[in-house]
Design a protein around this motif. Structure first.
Motif, PDB file in Angstrom:
ATOM      1  N   ARG A   1      41.737 -33.322  34.254  1.00  0.00           N
ATOM      2  CA  ARG A   1      41.854 -33.664  32.835  1.00  0.00           C
ATOM      3  C   ARG A   1      42.367 -35.094  32.731  1.00  0.00           C
ATOM      4  NH1 ARG A   1      45.290 -29.541  30.384  1.00  0.00           N
ATOM      5  NH2 ARG A   1      43.370 -28.312  30.329  1.00  0.00           N
TER       6      ARG A   1
ATOM      7  N   SER B   1      31.991 -36.117  31.008  1.00  0.00           N
ATOM      8  CA  SER B   1      32.448 -34.834  31.538  1.00  0.00           C
ATOM      9  C   SER B   1      31.499 -33.723  31.132  1.00  0.00           C
ATOM     10  CB  SER B   1      33.852 -34.521  31.019  1.00  0.00           C
ATOM     11  OG  SER B   1      33.839 -34.381  29.611  1.00  0.00           O
TER      12      SER B   1
ATOM     13  N   GLN C   1      43.513 -38.279  30.223  1.00  0.00           N
ATOM     14  CA  GLN C   1      43.841 -38.867  28.926  1.00  0.00           C
ATOM     15  C   GLN C   1      43.597 -40.359  29.031  1.00  0.00           C
ATOM     16  OE1 GLN C   1      47.415 -37.708  26.766  1.00  0.00           O
ATOM     17  NE2 GLN C   1      47.717 -39.817  26.095  1.00  0.00           N
TER      18      GLN C   1
ATOM     19  N   LYS D   1      35.317 -29.921  34.838  1.00  0.00           N
ATOM     20  CA  LYS D   1      35.613 -28.535  35.214  1.00  0.00           C
ATOM     21  C   LYS D   1      35.790 -28.332  36.708  1.00  0.00           C
ATOM     22  CE  LYS D   1      35.375 -27.200  30.950  1.00  0.00           C
ATOM     23  NZ  LYS D   1      36.625 -26.841  30.230  1.00  0.00           N
TER      24      LYS D   1
ATOM     25  N   GLU E   1      45.517 -35.449  35.124  1.00  0.00           N
ATOM     26  CA  GLU E   1      46.134 -34.176  35.472  1.00  0.00           C
ATOM     27  C   GLU E   1      45.171 -33.413  36.373  1.00  0.00           C
ATOM     28  OE1 GLU E   1      47.878 -30.012  33.512  1.00  0.00           O
ATOM     29  OE2 GLU E   1      46.974 -31.542  32.222  1.00  0.00           O
TER      30      GLU E   1
ATOM     31  N   ARG F   1      40.151 -28.720  38.653  1.00  0.00           N
ATOM     32  CA  ARG F   1      39.769 -29.327  37.385  1.00  0.00           C
ATOM     33  C   ARG F   1      40.540 -30.632  37.222  1.00  0.00           C
ATOM     34  NH1 ARG F   1      41.180 -26.042  32.644  1.00  0.00           N
ATOM     35  NH2 ARG F   1      42.712 -24.956  33.946  1.00  0.00           N
TER      36      ARG F   1
ATOM     37  N   VAL G   1      41.130 -37.249  25.186  1.00  0.00           N
ATOM     38  CA  VAL G   1      41.278 -36.396  26.366  1.00  0.00           C
ATOM     39  C   VAL G   1      39.921 -35.831  26.756  1.00  0.00           C
ATOM     40  CG1 VAL G   1      42.357 -34.314  27.301  1.00  0.00           C
ATOM     41  CG2 VAL G   1      43.650 -35.821  25.759  1.00  0.00           C
ATOM     42  N   GLU G   2      39.674 -35.804  28.053  1.00  0.00           N
ATOM     43  CA  GLU G   2      38.390 -35.338  28.572  1.00  0.00           C
ATOM     44  C   GLU G   2      38.647 -34.546  29.846  1.00  0.00           C
ATOM     45  OE1 GLU G   2      34.014 -37.441  29.389  1.00  0.00           O
ATOM     46  OE2 GLU G   2      35.815 -38.667  29.081  1.00  0.00           O
ATOM     47  N   GLU G   3      37.841 -33.500  30.097  1.00  0.00           N
ATOM     48  CA  GLU G   3      38.085 -32.662  31.267  1.00  0.00           C
ATOM     49  C   GLU G   3      36.811 -32.431  32.062  1.00  0.00           C
ATOM     50  OE1 GLU G   3      39.382 -28.044  32.036  1.00  0.00           O
ATOM     51  OE2 GLU G   3      40.698 -29.254  30.729  1.00  0.00           O
TER      52      GLU G   3
ATOM     53  N   SER H   1      50.165 -28.075  38.244  1.00  0.00           N
ATOM     54  CA  SER H   1      49.357 -29.283  38.091  1.00  0.00           C
ATOM     55  C   SER H   1      50.049 -30.475  38.742  1.00  0.00           C
ATOM     56  CB  SER H   1      49.121 -29.586  36.613  1.00  0.00           C
ATOM     57  OG  SER H   1      48.278 -28.635  36.011  1.00  0.00           O
TER      58      SER H   1
END
Length: 579
Positions: free
Chosen positions: A551, A578, A553, A563, A510, A549, A559-561, A518
C-alpha cells in the motif's frame, strides 16, 4: 618539501580506473565477513584531498559527502564522489601541482553492472566525469540528488564551501550547469541538502543546510592548553542561515526562506532529513545542528513551517543539553508505523535516539537503547537506518572520525581516524554492537564523513559507500545473501509518478504480510551526512516467501494498493497502475 608532499597527495587523490570483480555465489564459510570493501578492485580508485597545509583552515575537517544515483537510467546505481582543493593563499601550491596532474574535481563513475549466466554479478565502475560536463572544481562538501524537472532523470545539487552548483541531467550521459539561471547558487558554507515536495504541487523543492559564516580572511587561530595550533570549534563562528527554495516548475527556484521558515531560528546546520513526522500527509524537515539546538520544521500545510523541535522533544537531549550533531536519519526502527530519529554526535556525547509516538512527539531513548553509551568514544558523521540482514527490522551503521587530534598524536598529520560501527536491532528497543563480526573493514580506522546506502549490485541487500576525509573511498558490499543455505527474502520497489516517471521522495510504503505485522518504509535519498542514497525501497522479509500486498501513500495524499507484489527482485510501481 610541502609542494612535493602535496603533489604526491594530489596524484593519489585523483587516481581512478576500472576493473571487473565477480562476486561468488556462496562464501562457503560461516566466518566470512558480512561486508567487504570492493572499491578499488571495481574501479572506484579515489582518494579525497582536503587541502591540508598546516594552516588549519576550518573547512578542512568537515568534508566529504558521497552520492549513489542512477544518472543514466539503466537500473543500477552510479557513484558521485566529492573532492576538495587547496584553500587561501596556499592555492598557489594547488596551481603548481595541477601543472603535473589532472585537476582536482568531483568525479562521476558509471556502474557497468552485469549479471552472469551462473548468477554471479560483475561490478565495474568507469570514470565518466570528463564527458559528463560536470566541472566541480570548488571546495566540495556534499551532494543531493533529485529530479527537478519531472523528466524521469536524476539531477545533481552540489554543496560547497563557496557557491553551490545545480546540474541538470541532459538524458544522454551529460549534465548542464544551470546554477545561475535556477537561482540556487547560495554562496556560503553549505553541507547537506534535501529535495522534497513540501507544498505538494508535484515539483521537488530544495532545502539547504548552511553551516557557519566563515571566510579564509575571517579564520581565527585556535590553540589547545599547551599552545599547539589546531582546528577551531564551531562556536568560534556564528551560525549561517539555512535556505528553502521553491521549485517554480520551469527550471527556476524562488528563495522563500524569509516567508516560509517562520521565526528564522537557524543553527550551524550539518545534517538534514525530510519526513512526515506527525503523519498529517505533509513533509516536515529535521536539521542536525553543530553545538546548538536542533530544528524540527513542522509543515503548516500553507507554504510555511514552524520550528517545533523543543516542544517535540528533539531540540536537545533528555537532560536539556545541546550537543554537536552531525549525521541524521529518519526511519521506523520499531515497526510501529512512524519515523524515529537517530543523530550522531561528538565523542563524549554519544548518539541520540528519539522515538516517535506517532503524533510527532519524541522520547529520548539514547541510553535505554544502548546506542548512547556504545557511541560515547566516537565522533559520528554519516549514518542510516537500514536492514542489513533483511530480517524486517532496521539496523544502524555509523562512520566516525574525530574533528580534533587525539592527545599524543603526531603534528603535521591528520590523526583523527576512528573505526565504523554496526548495530543490530534486537527487536525490543535495544541495539547490539556487531561491528567485530561485520568484517575487517570495520576495524580499519579512517576519518569517516559521508555515507550513502543502497543496493549497488541489485542482489537484494543494502551496501554502503563511504567517503573519508583525506582518505580513500570505500565500498562496503554486503555479502550476507551470498552464503550457502537459505537466504533471506526481500521486496525491492522503485516508486515513480505518472508525470515523467520520476522518483517520489516522501511516498510512504506499507508492506502487508499474511500472519505478520506490517512494515513501513518511505522513499527518500536524503539523511546521513552530506550524502545522497538510493531512492528505491528495499524491505527485508526474513524467511517469508509469500508475496505481500503493498500500500502506497503518494506525496499528494492519495493511497493506492497492489494486491500481490513479487519478491526477490527489483521492480517499478507506477502511480495509478495498481490492480
Amino acid at each position: 618539501m610541502l609542494v612535493a608532499l602535496l603533489a604526491a597527495a594530489v596524484v593519489s587523490a585523483i587516481g581512478c580506473g576500472g576493473s571487473a570483480h565477480e562476486r561468488p555465489a556462496s562464501s562457503g564459510s560461516p566466518a566470512a565477513a558480512w561486508f567487504v570493501d570492493r572499491a578499488a578492485e571495481t574501479g572506484l580508485r579515489f582518494v579525497h584531498f582536503n587541502g591540508m597545509s598546516g594552516a588549519h583552515y576550518f573547512p578542512e575537517v568537515m568534508p566529504p559527502g558521497v552520492g549513489l544515483l542512477d544518472f543514466d537510467n539503466d537500473g543500477d546505481l552510479d557513484v558521485y564522489l566529492v573532492q576538495g582543493r587547496m584553500l587561501g593563499a596556499d592555492q598557489r601550491i594547488d596551481q603548481a601541482t595541477m601543472k603535473r596532474s589532472t585537476p582536482l574535481s568531483g568525479r562521476l563513475f558509471r556502474n557497468d553492472l552485469t549479471v552472469n549466466a551462473n548468477g554471479t554479478r560483475t561490478l565495474r565502475f568507469v570514470d565518466v566525469t570528463d564527458r559528463s560536463g560536470i566541472r566541480a572544481t570548488a571546495y566540495g562538501m556534499g551532494v543531493a540528488a533529485g529530479d527537478i524537472d519531472n523528466d524521469g532523470w536524476i539531477d545533481l545539487y552540489l554543496t560547497n564551501f563557496g557557491a553551490n552548483q545545480l546540474y541538470r541531467n541532459n538524458r544522454d550521459g551529460t549534465f548542464t550547469d544551470i546554477t545561475r539561471e535556477s537561482g540556487t547558487s547560495n554562496v556560503a558554507f553549505s553541507v547537506s541538502a534535501t529535495f522534497l515536495d513540501y507544498d505538494r504541487d508535484g515539483w521537488l523543492d530544495l532545502y539547504v543546510a548552511d553551516y557557519v559564516r566563515y571566510t579564509i580572511e575571517s579564520d581565527r587561530p585556535c590553540t589547545d592548553l599547551a599552545g599547539v595550533r589546531g582546528y577551531c570549534p564551531p562556536q568560534v563562528y556564528t551560525a549561517a542561515p539555512d535556505h528553502l527554495y521553491r521549485n517554480r516548475g520551469n527550471g527556476t527556484f524562488e528563495d522563500v526562506t524569509n516567508r516560509a521558515l517562520l521565526g528564522r531560528s537557524f543553527g550551524r546546520g550539518l545534517g538534514v532529513v525530510a519526513a512526515d513526522f506527525n503523519k498529517d500527509g505533509w513533509q516536515d524537515i529535521y536539521v542536525a545542528n553543530d553545538g546548538g539546538e536542533n530544528l524540527l520544521w513542522v509543515n503548516l500545510r500553507n507554504g510555511t513551517f514552524r520550528d517545533e523541535a523543543l516542544t517535540a522533544g528533539v531540540a536537545v537531549t533528555a537532560d536539556g543539553h545541546t550537543e554537536a550533531s552531525m549525521g541524521v536519519d529518519a526511519g521506523d526502527f520499531d515497526n510501529d508505523g512512524d519515523d524515529d530519529l537517530v543523530v550522531t554526535e561528538l565523542n563524549g556525547e554519544g548518539s541520540n535516539l528519539y522515538v516517535n509516538d506517532g503524533k510527532g512527539l519524541f522520547e529520548d531513548r539514547s541510553a535505554a537503547s544502548g546506542l548512547g553509551p556504545a557511541t560515547l568514544p566516537f565522533t559520528g558523521f554519516g549514518t542510516a537506518w537500514f536492514d542489513f540482514d533483511n530480517d524486517g527490522w532496521l539496523d544502524l551503521l555509523a562512520v566516525n572520525g574525530r574533528v580534533q587530534a587525539a592527545e599524543g598524536t603526531t603534528a603535521g598529520t591528520f590523526p583523527m581516524q576512528q573505526r565504523k560501527l554496526l548495530f543490530r536491532n534486537t527487536r525490543n528497543g535495544r541495539f547490539e554492537d556487531v561491528s567485530q563480526q561485520a568484517g575487517a573493514i570495520f576495524e580499519e580506522p579512517q576519518v569517516g564523513r559521508g555515507a550513502a546506502f543502497g543496493d549497488i549490485d541489485n542482489d537484494g541487500d543494502e551496501d554502503v559507500l563511504v567517503a573519508n576525509d583525506t582518505g580513500p573511498t570505500q565500498l562496503l558490499v554486503n555479502t550476507l545473501n551470498d552464503r550457502g543455505g537459505a537466504a533471506t527474502h526481500w521486496l525491492g520497489v522503485r516508486l515513480v509518478g505518472t508525470a515523467g516517471r520520476r522518483d517520489m521522495p516522501g511516498a510512504s510504503v506499507e508492506v502487508i504480510r499474511a500472519g505478520a505485522p506490517s512494515l513501513w518504509r518511505r522513499v527518500h535519498a536524503d539523511g546521513s551526512y552530506a550524502s545522497a542514497s538510493d531512492p528505491r525501497v528495499l524491505v527485508g522479509l526474513g524467511e517469508s516467501a509469500d508475496a505481500p500486498r503493498v500500500r502506497v501513500q503518494w506525496p499528494d495524499g492519495r493511497v493506492e494498493e497492489w494486491k500481490s507484489v513479487q519478491i526477490d527482485r527489483w521492480q517499478t510501481l507506477v502511480e495509478g497502475t495498481s490492480r
